[in-house]
Design a protein around this motif. Sequence first.
Motif, PDB file in Angstrom:
ATOM      1  N   ARG A 125      -9.744  -2.134  -0.716  1.00 59.06           N
ATOM      2  CA  ARG A 125      -8.856  -1.011  -0.400  1.00 59.06           C
ATOM      3  C   ARG A 125      -7.604  -1.038  -1.279  1.00 59.06           C
ATOM      4  N   LEU A 126      -7.004  -2.225  -1.417  1.00 57.90           N
ATOM      5  CA  LEU A 126      -5.805  -2.339  -2.247  1.00 57.90           C
ATOM      6  C   LEU A 126      -6.105  -1.955  -3.696  1.00 57.90           C
ATOM      7  N   LYS A 127      -7.246  -2.393  -4.203  1.00 55.69           N
ATOM      8  CA  LYS A 127      -7.628  -2.047  -5.577  1.00 55.69           C
ATOM      9  C   LYS A 127      -7.827  -0.540  -5.733  1.00 55.69           C
ATOM     10  N   ARG A 128      -8.465   0.100  -4.743  1.00 61.05           N
ATOM     11  CA  ARG A 128      -8.642   1.560  -4.790  1.00 61.05           C
ATOM     12  C   ARG A 128      -7.303   2.285  -4.800  1.00 61.05           C
ATOM     13  N   LYS A 129      -6.312   1.678  -4.141  1.00 64.07           N
ATOM     14  CA  LYS A 129      -4.971   2.272  -4.083  1.00 64.07           C
ATOM     15  C   LYS A 129      -4.152   1.946  -5.330  1.00 64.07           C
ATOM     16  N   LYS A 130      -4.727   1.192  -6.257  1.00 62.72           N
ATOM     17  CA  LYS A 130      -4.077   0.800  -7.517  1.00 62.72           C
ATOM     18  C   LYS A 130      -2.995  -0.258  -7.324  1.00 62.72           C
ATOM     19  N   VAL A 131      -3.172  -1.108  -6.319  1.00 62.84           N
ATOM     20  CA  VAL A 131      -2.302  -2.270  -6.139  1.00 62.84           C
ATOM     21  C   VAL A 131      -2.856  -3.385  -7.017  1.00 62.84           C
ATOM     22  N   ASN A 132      -1.985  -4.041  -7.779  1.00 60.29           N
ATOM     23  CA  ASN A 132      -2.390  -5.168  -8.604  1.00 60.29           C
ATOM     24  C   ASN A 132      -2.662  -6.354  -7.673  1.00 60.29           C
ATOM     25  N   GLU A 190       0.831  -1.212   0.000  1.00 61.59           N
ATOM     26  CA  GLU A 190       0.000   0.000   0.000  1.00 61.59           C
ATOM     27  C   GLU A 190       0.862   1.257   0.000  1.00 61.59           C
ATOM     28  N   ASP A 191       1.947   1.252   0.767  1.00 60.54           N
ATOM     29  CA  ASP A 191       2.838   2.421   0.798  1.00 60.54           C
ATOM     30  C   ASP A 191       3.464   2.683  -0.575  1.00 60.54           C
ATOM     31  N   ILE A 192       3.858   1.629  -1.268  1.00 63.08           N
ATOM     32  CA  ILE A 192       4.416   1.779  -2.619  1.00 63.08           C
ATOM     33  C   ILE A 192       3.351   2.362  -3.546  1.00 63.08           C
ATOM     34  N   ALA A 193       2.113   1.894  -3.397  1.00 63.95           N
ATOM     35  CA  ALA A 193       1.014   2.423  -4.214  1.00 63.95           C
ATOM     36  C   ALA A 193       0.778   3.901  -3.922  1.00 63.95           C
ATOM     37  N   ASN A 194       0.966   4.301  -2.668  1.00 64.71           N
ATOM     38  CA  ASN A 194       0.802   5.718  -2.315  1.00 64.71           C
ATOM     39  C   ASN A 194       1.815   6.605  -3.029  1.00 64.71           C
ATOM     40  N   LEU A 195       2.908   6.002  -3.505  1.00 62.89           N
ATOM     41  CA  LEU A 195       3.916   6.727  -4.285  1.00 62.89           C
ATOM     42  C   LEU A 195       3.615   6.643  -5.789  1.00 62.89           C
ATOM     43  N   HIS A 196       2.455   6.093  -6.133  1.00 61.97           N
ATOM     44  CA  HIS A 196       1.993   5.964  -7.523  1.00 61.97           C
ATOM     45  C   HIS A 196       2.896   5.055  -8.356  1.00 61.97           C
ATOM     46  N   LYS A 249       2.374   1.629  -8.547  1.00 58.31           N
ATOM     47  CA  LYS A 249       1.552   0.499  -8.999  1.00 58.31           C
ATOM     48  C   LYS A 249       2.188  -0.862  -8.720  1.00 58.31           C
ATOM     49  N   PRO A 250       2.339  -1.230  -7.444  1.00 60.59           N
ATOM     50  CA  PRO A 250       2.937  -2.525  -7.109  1.00 60.59           C
ATOM     51  C   PRO A 250       1.987  -3.689  -7.341  1.00 60.59           C
ATOM     52  N   THR A 251       2.564  -4.867  -7.390  1.00 59.79           N
ATOM     53  CA  THR A 251       1.812  -6.119  -7.424  1.00 59.79           C
ATOM     54  C   THR A 251       1.980  -6.773  -6.065  1.00 59.79           C
ATOM     55  N   PHE A 252       0.879  -7.232  -5.483  1.00 57.78           N
ATOM     56  CA  PHE A 252       0.929  -7.887  -4.181  1.00 57.78           C
ATOM     57  C   PHE A 252       0.559  -9.350  -4.367  1.00 57.78           C
ATOM     58  N   ILE A 253       1.439 -10.239  -3.899  1.00 57.01           N
ATOM     59  CA  ILE A 253       1.249 -11.683  -3.998  1.00 57.01           C
ATOM     60  C   ILE A 253       0.971 -12.194  -2.595  1.00 57.01           C
ATOM     61  N   SER A 254      -0.242 -12.692  -2.377  1.00 59.68           N
ATOM     62  CA  SER A 254      -0.624 -13.082  -1.032  1.00 59.68           C
ATOM     63  C   SER A 254      -1.848 -13.976  -1.071  1.00 59.68           C
ATOM     64  N   VAL A 255      -2.366 -14.264   0.106  1.00 61.86           N
ATOM     65  CA  VAL A 255      -3.618 -14.993   0.262  1.00 61.86           C
ATOM     66  C   VAL A 255      -4.468 -14.272   1.304  1.00 61.86           C
ATOM     67  N   VAL A 256      -5.768 -14.408   1.159  1.00 64.34           N
ATOM     68  CA  VAL A 256      -6.736 -13.938   2.151  1.00 64.34           C
ATOM     69  C   VAL A 256      -7.768 -15.041   2.312  1.00 64.34           C
ATOM     70  N   ASP A 257      -8.676 -14.881   3.255  1.00 62.85           N
ATOM     71  CA  ASP A 257      -9.712 -15.896   3.410  1.00 62.85           C
ATOM     72  C   ASP A 257     -11.008 -15.437   2.744  1.00 62.85           C
ATOM     73  N   GLU A 258     -12.108 -16.081   3.054  1.00 60.01           N
ATOM     74  CA  GLU A 258     -13.395 -15.781   2.418  1.00 60.01           C
ATOM     75  C   GLU A 258     -14.224 -14.765   3.195  1.00 60.01           C
ATOM     76  N   SER A 259     -13.664 -14.168   4.226  1.00 61.59           N
ATOM     77  CA  SER A 259     -14.442 -13.278   5.092  1.00 61.59           C
ATOM     78  C   SER A 259     -14.673 -11.900   4.469  1.00 61.59           C
ATOM     79  N   GLY A 260     -15.597 -11.179   5.072  1.00 66.19           N
ATOM     80  CA  GLY A 260     -15.875  -9.816   4.642  1.00 66.19           C
ATOM     81  C   GLY A 260     -14.695  -8.890   4.841  1.00 66.19           C
ATOM     82  N   ILE A 261     -13.923  -9.098   5.903  1.00 66.39           N
ATOM     83  CA  ILE A 261     -12.754  -8.239   6.140  1.00 66.39           C
ATOM     84  C   ILE A 261     -11.730  -8.439   5.028  1.00 66.39           C
ATOM     85  N   SER A 262     -11.602  -9.661   4.506  1.00 68.59           N
ATOM     86  CA  SER A 262     -10.697  -9.896   3.377  1.00 68.59           C
ATOM     87  C   SER A 262     -11.188  -9.164   2.142  1.00 68.59           C
ATOM     88  N   THR A 263     -12.497  -9.142   1.937  1.00 76.72           N
ATOM     89  CA  THR A 263     -13.062  -8.373   0.828  1.00 76.72           C
ATOM     90  C   THR A 263     -12.737  -6.898   1.001  1.00 76.72           C
TER      91      THR A 263
END
Length: 181
Positions: free
Chosen positions: A71-78, A44-50, A52-66
Motif C-alpha cells: 500500500r505504501l509503495k502504491r502511494k509513492k512512499v519510499n 501516507e497522508d504526506i504521500a496523498n499530497l504528492h 513523496k515521503p520516506t518512511f523509516i520503520s520496521v515490519v514483521d514477516e507476516s502477510g499483513i506487513s506485506t
Amino acid sequence: MGIAVFGAVFVDIKGYPLSQYIPGGRNVGRVVQVHGGVSRNVAEDIANLHLKPTFISVVDESGISTDVLDRLKRKKVNTKYIRRTADGLGTWLAVFDNQGDVTASISKRPDLSEIETILDEYGDEMEFCQIQLNYLDWTLQKADEKYAILKERGIPVWVMEPVRGGKLATLDDTAMATLHG
C-alpha cells in the motif's frame, strides 16, 4: 531523501457491536483490520499530497506487513528504509460501544531497535525527521527516546501532534490552576 518520517507500523483490529453492547458479555458484531500507527498514517497522508515521503520503520514477516508495504509503495512512499524483523509489527485491539467509544483495548508494541541501525547507516541522507512529540507522549510513546536517537545523529526534528489532535489543548481546572500558579 526529502521528508522523512520514522516510527511504528501497527495493525488496528477493531470490533463494533451490531446490537446493544453488553460490557463484560458476549457481543455479536463486525471486526475490521486496518493499517495503523501514527507515523505510518502521517507518511501516507504526506504521500496523498504528492510530496513523496520516506518512511523509516520496521515490519514483521507476516502477510499483513506485506500488505502495508504494498500500500505504501502504491502511494509513492519510499520504503527503502523499512526492514523486516521478527517483532516489527505492532497490534492494537479495540472494542467499541454503540456510541463509537473505546470500551477496552490492548496494545502490543513492536521492537523498534532496528531503526537505530537504519539511522546509523542512512541518517546522513536525512534533511530532517518528523516525529510525534508532546508532553504526554514524551514517556508514554517513548518520544524522549526517539528524540534522543535523532539528536545523537544530528538529524533535525519537526514535531507533529504537539497537542495530540487537540486533546492536550484543553486542560481541566486542576491543570489550569497549576499553570496559573
